[in-house]
Design a protein around this motif. Structure first.
Motif, PDB file in Angstrom:
ATOM      1  N   ASP A 185       0.907  -1.166  -0.028  1.00  0.00           N
ATOM      2  CA  ASP A 185      -0.078  -0.195  -0.004  1.00  0.00           C
ATOM      3  C   ASP A 185       0.764   1.305  -0.025  1.00  0.00           C
ATOM      4  O   ASP A 185       1.832   1.390   0.579  1.00  0.00           O
ATOM      5  CB  ASP A 185      -0.976  -0.009   1.190  1.00  0.00           C
ATOM      6  CG  ASP A 185      -2.094   0.992   1.322  1.00  0.00           C
ATOM      7  OD1 ASP A 185      -2.963   0.670   0.480  1.00  0.00           O
ATOM      8  OD2 ASP A 185      -1.852   2.100   1.696  1.00  0.00           O
ATOM      9  N   GLU A 186       0.345   2.387  -0.886  1.00  0.00           N
ATOM     10  CA  GLU A 186       1.340   3.574  -0.792  1.00  0.00           C
ATOM     11  C   GLU A 186       1.343   4.452   0.545  1.00  0.00           C
ATOM     12  O   GLU A 186       2.075   5.012   0.978  1.00  0.00           O
ATOM     13  CB  GLU A 186       0.777   4.651  -1.832  1.00  0.00           C
ATOM     14  CG  GLU A 186       0.802   3.941  -3.159  1.00  0.00           C
ATOM     15  CD  GLU A 186       0.319   4.875  -4.344  1.00  0.00           C
ATOM     16  OE1 GLU A 186      -0.235   5.749  -4.018  1.00  0.00           O
ATOM     17  OE2 GLU A 186       0.630   4.574  -5.486  1.00  0.00           O
ATOM     18  N   VAL A 187       0.352   4.094   1.395  1.00  0.00           N
ATOM     19  CA  VAL A 187       0.134   4.814   2.674  1.00  0.00           C
ATOM     20  C   VAL A 187       0.471   4.033   3.927  1.00  0.00           C
ATOM     21  O   VAL A 187       1.334   4.483   4.715  1.00  0.00           O
ATOM     22  CB  VAL A 187      -1.226   5.476   2.847  1.00  0.00           C
ATOM     23  CG1 VAL A 187      -1.216   6.276   4.118  1.00  0.00           C
ATOM     24  CG2 VAL A 187      -1.395   6.381   1.602  1.00  0.00           C
ATOM     25  N   GLY A 188      -0.102   2.772   3.997  1.00  0.00           N
ATOM     26  CA  GLY A 188       0.048   2.032   5.288  1.00  0.00           C
ATOM     27  C   GLY A 188      -1.332   1.806   5.831  1.00  0.00           C
ATOM     28  O   GLY A 188      -2.323   2.396   5.177  1.00  0.00           O
ATOM     29  N   GLY A 189      -1.467   1.406   7.107  1.00  0.00           N
ATOM     30  CA  GLY A 189      -2.723   1.221   7.622  1.00  0.00           C
ATOM     31  C   GLY A 189      -2.646   0.930   9.194  1.00  0.00           C
ATOM     32  O   GLY A 189      -1.564   0.790   9.693  1.00  0.00           O
ATOM     33  N   LEU A 190      -3.856   0.452   9.464  1.00  0.00           N
ATOM     34  CA  LEU A 190      -4.048   0.163  10.939  1.00  0.00           C
ATOM     35  C   LEU A 190      -4.792  -0.987  11.171  1.00  0.00           C
ATOM     36  O   LEU A 190      -5.905  -1.115  10.424  1.00  0.00           O
ATOM     37  CB  LEU A 190      -4.343   1.395  11.951  1.00  0.00           C
ATOM     38  CG  LEU A 190      -5.927   1.726  11.590  1.00  0.00           C
ATOM     39  CD1 LEU A 190      -6.330   2.620  12.815  1.00  0.00           C
ATOM     40  CD2 LEU A 190      -5.736   2.947  10.394  1.00  0.00           C
ATOM     41  N   LEU A 191      -4.772  -1.802  12.137  1.00  0.00           N
ATOM     42  CA  LEU A 191      -5.589  -2.616  12.717  1.00  0.00           C
ATOM     43  C   LEU A 191      -7.084  -1.853  13.205  1.00  0.00           C
ATOM     44  O   LEU A 191      -6.888  -0.881  13.977  1.00  0.00           O
ATOM     45  CB  LEU A 191      -5.445  -3.707  13.800  1.00  0.00           C
ATOM     46  CG  LEU A 191      -4.191  -4.563  13.046  1.00  0.00           C
ATOM     47  CD1 LEU A 191      -3.972  -5.581  14.416  1.00  0.00           C
ATOM     48  CD2 LEU A 191      -4.769  -5.531  11.886  1.00  0.00           C
ATOM     49  N   ALA A 192      -8.289  -2.239  12.966  1.00  0.00           N
ATOM     50  CA  ALA A 192      -9.328  -1.491  13.720  1.00  0.00           C
ATOM     51  C   ALA A 192     -10.641  -2.495  13.591  1.00  0.00           C
ATOM     52  O   ALA A 192     -10.489  -3.672  13.105  1.00  0.00           O
ATOM     53  CB  ALA A 192      -9.709  -0.337  12.730  1.00  0.00           C
ATOM     54  N   HIS A 193     -11.438  -1.948  14.562  1.00  0.00           N
ATOM     55  CA  HIS A 193     -12.784  -2.900  14.726  1.00  0.00           C
ATOM     56  C   HIS A 193     -13.991  -2.181  14.375  1.00  0.00           C
ATOM     57  O   HIS A 193     -14.276  -0.827  14.983  1.00  0.00           O
ATOM     58  CB  HIS A 193     -12.482  -3.337  16.182  1.00  0.00           C
ATOM     59  CG  HIS A 193     -13.740  -4.390  16.645  1.00  0.00           C
ATOM     60  ND1 HIS A 193     -13.895  -5.588  15.713  1.00  0.00           N
ATOM     61  CD2 HIS A 193     -14.499  -4.424  17.606  1.00  0.00           C
ATOM     62  CE1 HIS A 193     -14.838  -6.296  16.417  1.00  0.00           C
ATOM     63  NE2 HIS A 193     -15.434  -5.696  17.246  1.00  0.00           N
ATOM     64  N   LYS A 194     -14.843  -2.786  13.803  1.00  0.00           N
ATOM     65  CA  LYS A 194     -15.896  -2.106  13.138  1.00  0.00           C
ATOM     66  C   LYS A 194     -17.062  -1.886  14.355  1.00  0.00           C
ATOM     67  O   LYS A 194     -17.000  -2.765  15.120  1.00  0.00           O
ATOM     68  CB  LYS A 194     -16.723  -2.790  12.236  1.00  0.00           C
ATOM     69  CG  LYS A 194     -17.649  -1.921  11.218  1.00  0.00           C
ATOM     70  CD  LYS A 194     -17.951  -2.543   9.770  1.00  0.00           C
ATOM     71  CE  LYS A 194     -19.031  -1.761   9.227  1.00  0.00           C
ATOM     72  NZ  LYS A 194     -18.258  -0.461   8.750  1.00  0.00           N
ATOM     73  N   LEU A 195     -17.616  -0.728  14.501  1.00  0.00           N
ATOM     74  CA  LEU A 195     -18.432  -0.326  15.712  1.00  0.00           C
ATOM     75  C   LEU A 195     -19.635  -1.209  16.122  1.00  0.00           C
ATOM     76  O   LEU A 195     -20.181  -1.349  15.083  1.00  0.00           O
ATOM     77  CB  LEU A 195     -18.674   0.831  15.920  1.00  0.00           C
ATOM     78  CG  LEU A 195     -19.255   1.685  17.166  1.00  0.00           C
ATOM     79  CD1 LEU A 195     -18.147   1.737  18.043  1.00  0.00           C
ATOM     80  CD2 LEU A 195     -19.784   3.102  16.791  1.00  0.00           C
TER      81      LEU A 195
ATOM     82  N   ASP B 130     -20.231   3.760   9.327  1.00  0.00           N
ATOM     83  CA  ASP B 130     -19.080   4.028   8.703  1.00  0.00           C
ATOM     84  C   ASP B 130     -17.872   4.288  10.061  1.00  0.00           C
ATOM     85  O   ASP B 130     -17.111   5.054   9.642  1.00  0.00           O
ATOM     86  CB  ASP B 130     -18.993   5.301   7.979  1.00  0.00           C
ATOM     87  CG  ASP B 130     -19.530   6.419   8.487  1.00  0.00           C
ATOM     88  OD1 ASP B 130     -19.948   6.431   9.657  1.00  0.00           O
ATOM     89  OD2 ASP B 130     -19.308   7.732   7.965  1.00  0.00           O
ATOM     90  N   LYS B 131     -18.412   3.724  11.083  1.00  0.00           N
ATOM     91  CA  LYS B 131     -17.450   3.941  12.286  1.00  0.00           C
ATOM     92  C   LYS B 131     -16.712   2.954  12.563  1.00  0.00           C
ATOM     93  O   LYS B 131     -17.107   1.699  12.624  1.00  0.00           O
ATOM     94  CB  LYS B 131     -18.406   4.517  13.541  1.00  0.00           C
ATOM     95  CG  LYS B 131     -19.123   5.676  13.207  1.00  0.00           C
ATOM     96  CD  LYS B 131     -18.532   7.140  13.072  1.00  0.00           C
ATOM     97  CE  LYS B 131     -19.561   8.198  13.162  1.00  0.00           C
ATOM     98  NZ  LYS B 131     -20.480   8.148  12.223  1.00  0.00           N
TER      99      LYS B 131
END
Length: 233
Positions: free
Chosen positions: A133-143, A163-164
């Motif tokens: 990926d050009e940016v990178g990212g993070l682990l996240a959990h859909k609300l 969308d949270k």
């Protein structure tokens, strides 16, 4: 300057800010050193990264004068350069990574010491999702819950949750980009993704899981212990 090899074959580093006091946890000392399932909390965190073979090195940022790792040996590089905020600790840790040979094009995975339920599988999933990926990212959990806005202790509005996402860690970005982002933010961010977003980028959201929560409040310790003991059965 990054070499051509570092650009085509970037390395992966882990950075664990471990300089907080954990004031909301109700502990007598820094919460990351409280025992959970027989070991200090941070030990579980470091064990997960130690099991990921692609991680070239893990740097732990502690507060000046913190003697925990003098009494408890770790293979990670421990540096006493913790700052007054998380952002400052991470920024200082990035400079330490460059000092020991990391380049701006290498990746860094920043992870909360108190997010001790992280697994090698989740770390690998983040790397796999972000490495190209050009940016990178993070682990996240859909609300999962209904989201309310509060005024004076009362619910005044129900917010759309579709969308949270709940931001988790690790958060994975190029070292150079993250250094620039944190410098521009002035330290006024609560996670690395916020600094990257302020540069105009859009980090990738990679599904984490409900178990990858941050031990923050007193009740969280018992829950984390139950999960860790459950994994040993």
């Amino acid at each position: 300057m990054p070499t051509s090899d570092s650009k085509t074959n970037p390395r992966f580093y882990a950075l664990v800010p471990c300089a907080g006091t954990g004031s909301r946890a109700g502990t007598n000392g820094p919460k990351q050193y409280e025992r959970i399932a027989g070991h200090p909390m941070v030990w579980h965190t470091l064990a997960a990264f130690g099991a990921v073979r692609r991680i070239a090195r893990t740097v732990v940022v502690v507060a000046p004068g913190d003697g925990f790792f003098e009494r408890n040996h770790t293979s990670a590089l421990v540096v006493p350069c913790g700052g007054p905020t998380r952002a400052a600790s991470v920024a200082n840790g990035l400079y330490e990574l460059k000092r020991v040979g990391a380049t701006e094009h290498d990746w860094v995975l920043v992870h909360d010491a108190a997010r001790c339920l992280i697994t090698p599988a989740l770390i690998d999933a983040l790397i796999d999702a972000c490495v190209h990926d050009e940016v990178g990212g993070l682990l996240a959990h859909k609300l999962p819950d209904t989201l309310k806005r509060e005024e004076g202790g009362r619910s005044v509005q129900t917010l759309e949750r579709e969308d949270k996402w709940l931001a988790q860690t690790p958060q994975m970005f190029r070292i150079g980009m993250l250094m620039q982002a944190l410098e521009r933010s002035g330290g006024q961010v609560t996670d690395e993704a916020a600094a990257i977003e302020a540069l105009g980028h859009r980090p990738l959201l990679v599904p984490g899981g409900a178990q990858n929560f941050k031990v923050t409040y007193p009740d969280d310790f018992a829950l984390a212990e139950a999960v860790l003991k459950g994994r040993l059965r």
